[in-house]
Design an enzyme around this catalytic site. Structure first.
Site, mmCIF file in Angstrom:
data_model
loop_
_atom_site.group_PDB
_atom_site.id
_atom_site.type_symbol
_atom_site.label_atom_id
_atom_site.label_comp_id
_atom_site.label_asym_id
_atom_site.label_seq_id
_atom_site.Cartn_x
_atom_site.Cartn_y
_atom_site.Cartn_z
ATOM 1 N N GLN A 54 -4.458 -5.064 6.773
ATOM 2 C CA GLN A 54 -5.534 -6.023 6.112
ATOM 3 C C GLN A 54 -5.766 -7.354 6.841
ATOM 4 O O GLN A 54 -6.513 -8.153 6.526
ATOM 5 C CB GLN A 54 -5.402 -6.157 4.650
ATOM 6 C CG GLN A 54 -5.563 -4.852 3.821
ATOM 7 C CD GLN A 54 -7.004 -4.363 3.923
ATOM 8 O OE1 GLN A 54 -8.034 -5.121 3.986
ATOM 9 N NE2 GLN A 54 -7.306 -3.218 3.454
ATOM 10 N N LYS B 106 -10.976 -0.756 10.141
ATOM 11 C CA LYS B 106 -11.212 -2.052 9.169
ATOM 12 C C LYS B 106 -11.400 -3.246 9.991
ATOM 13 O O LYS B 106 -12.046 -4.179 9.354
ATOM 14 C CB LYS B 106 -9.840 -2.283 8.565
ATOM 15 C CG LYS B 106 -9.462 -1.083 7.590
ATOM 16 C CD LYS B 106 -8.196 -1.518 6.669
ATOM 17 C CE LYS B 106 -7.746 -0.157 5.887
ATOM 18 N NZ LYS B 106 -8.621 0.083 4.659
ATOM 19 N N CYS C 211 -4.629 2.316 -3.977
ATOM 20 C CA CYS C 211 -3.555 2.858 -3.029
ATOM 21 C C CYS C 211 -2.318 1.886 -3.365
ATOM 22 O O CYS C 211 -1.579 1.698 -2.522
ATOM 23 C CB CYS C 211 -3.760 3.131 -1.851
ATOM 24 S SG CYS C 211 -4.913 4.513 -1.400
ATOM 25 N N ASP D 16 2.772 -4.180 8.060
ATOM 26 C CA ASP D 16 1.610 -3.463 7.788
ATOM 27 C C ASP D 16 0.452 -4.447 7.923
ATOM 28 O O ASP D 16 0.195 -5.262 7.081
ATOM 29 C CB ASP D 16 1.492 -2.798 6.505
ATOM 30 C CG ASP D 16 0.338 -2.390 6.153
ATOM 31 O OD1 ASP D 16 -0.861 -2.498 6.758
ATOM 32 O OD2 ASP D 16 0.104 -1.791 4.849
ATOM 33 N N HIS E 161 0.773 -1.319 -0.232
ATOM 34 C CA HIS E 161 -0.041 0.072 -0.076
ATOM 35 C C HIS E 161 0.776 1.312 0.002
ATOM 36 O O HIS E 161 1.842 1.255 0.578
ATOM 37 C CB HIS E 161 -0.724 -0.048 1.215
ATOM 38 C CG HIS E 161 -1.949 1.035 1.356
ATOM 39 N ND1 HIS E 161 -1.773 2.236 1.651
ATOM 40 C CD2 HIS E 161 -3.379 1.009 0.999
ATOM 41 C CE1 HIS E 161 -2.759 3.037 1.856
ATOM 42 N NE2 HIS E 161 -3.670 2.163 1.243
#
Length: 409
Positions: A201, A224, A364, A198, A121
């Site tokens: 997700q 999220k 993104c 990261d 991302h």
């Protein structure tokens, strides 16, 4: 878990869009919020609204207890050692920028290497680009396999003794692939590098154990994972956080302020300058309670089932290209695709007319779009409140889209 029953806990899903029952397939962008989270935020503002850490009055104590209680919930949720390692931020973007700006600037030198991947991302690309420019470090990219996965052999070939930072997303927001973070972290550590993850997700969908992963930093966002917008978390090993300088200065994060010198509070508060995101943290704590009640194992199994069903149904359509692994076992609950000769934004527009919300664009992830040889894609992403009926409506909507554009052209 029963997705139909869970769906009843999300008030926003009980509505029509363009005269059709809403089918929300955009949870990778932001999830919807259950009534428990909405009520927790409402209760804070109705009964406990006050600033934290400062006042000794009852409302201040309630607010502080709620805020710090949420920190402890986060610690348990990701299995961190201490609440000192849990820093509240505005989201994953702020968390990754904090690592890059504070740790990166202080520890990188000319010729040092930062390793990321083509699937990242923008929030895990641009901060490292900026630090590389400022320090003279070299930005290196892990190659991807044909199906978009990362090979550990490629990691071993890319990471060298000059590598100081490896920063990889655990789950791709485009391809849905789950990266082998634990194994990548070991390779990084074997070369003396730190591992940044990261987790935007992955945290909503998978059980996270930062100690088992042995990552040095882990970032994720509340919105999220059924929590409110504007709240996120940076986990960092205490040994690194203690030696890092804050990047935001002002109230709350100070210990002593003189005319020419100041000192900082201890962890984690030295990184939380200004009035913190109190309601957001309380809402995130309520979201964690909700997800743990449902069970992350149940959520993961449900999404694998939906992904397999979607891949089967969508692959049967003529003129569709699906990106990422073809096996549902290699991905989380999302499917990124294109209808041949129809722009993704047109696909999303026609689907919206049918009450179906999907994402269209570069997500993104422009370097990944270039790797896929696409300017944009459409993406349907699933969560615990989605059902196979939602996917059936998506497939029906895609057939409507194909028919519409075949008539146009």
């Amino acid at each position: 878990m029963n997705a139909h029953d869970i769906r009843q806990l999300f008030p926003i899903l009980d509505q029509e869009v363009n005269g059709k029952p809403l089918v929300y397939l955009d949870s990778a962008a932001t999830s919807q919020k259950p009534v428990q989270v909405i009520e927790a935020i409402n209760q804070y503002y109705r009964e406990s609204n006050s600033n934290v850490h400062r006042g000794v009055h009852t409302l201040g104590t309630r607010a502080t207890d709620g805020y710090e209680g949420a920190r402890e919930k986060v610690r348990k949720f990701i299995h961190a050692k201490s609440t000192e390692e849990i820093i509240f931020t505005r989201g994953t973007t702020t968390a990754l920028n904090t690592v890059a700006a504070s740790f990166g600037r202080a520890n990188l030198h000319e010729g040092d290497e930062i390793v990321i991947s083509h699937m990242e991302h923008h929030s895990n690309i641009i901060p490292w680009q900026q630090v590389a420019k400022q320090t003279g470090a070299v930005l290196k990219y892990l190659p991807l396999q044909e199906d978009g996965t990362i090979s550990l052999e490629d990691v071993r070939e890319t990471v060298t003794p000059r590598t100081k930072i490896v920063s990889i997303m655990q789950v791709s927001n485009v391809l849905g692939v789950v990266n082998p973070i634990k194994e990548i972290a070991k390779i990084a550590h074997d070369h003396g590098a730190i591992m940044v993850v990261d987790g935007a997700q992955s945290t909503p969908h998978l059980k996270i154990d930062v100690q088992d992963l042995d990552c040095d930093f882990f970032a994720f966002s509340g919105h999220k994972m059924c929590g409110p917008t504007g709240i996120g978390v940076l986990y960092g090993k205490k040994q690194f956080l203690e030696n890092m300088e804050p990047i935001e200065f002002g109230g709350e994060m100070i210990d002593f302020v003189g005319l020419y010198e100041s000192t900082w509070k201890e962890l984690p508060w030295k990184f939380e300058g200004g009035t913190p995101i109190i309601a957001g943290a309380i809402g995130l704590g309520a979201a964690i309670d909700f997800l743990e009640e449902v069970g992350l194992d149940n959520i993961e199994a449900h999404e694998h089932k939906l992904a397999a069903y979607a891949l089967d149904k969508m692959s049967a359509l003529e003129g569709i290209t699906i990106f990422g692994p073809k096996e549902a076992s290699k991905r989380t609950g999302l499917v990124t695709f294109n209808l041949n000769d129809v722009h993704p934004h047109d696909v999303a527009t026609v689907l919206d007319a049918e009450g179906i919300a999907v994402r269209a664009g570069h997500h993104c992830a422009q370097p990944l779009m270039k790797w896929l040889k696409q300017s944009a894609t459409a993406r349907a992403s699933f969560y615990l409140y989605n059902t196979e009926e939602d996917i059936d409506k998506l497939v029906s909507g895609l057939l409507t889209t194909k028919e519409y554009f075949s008539d146009v052209f």
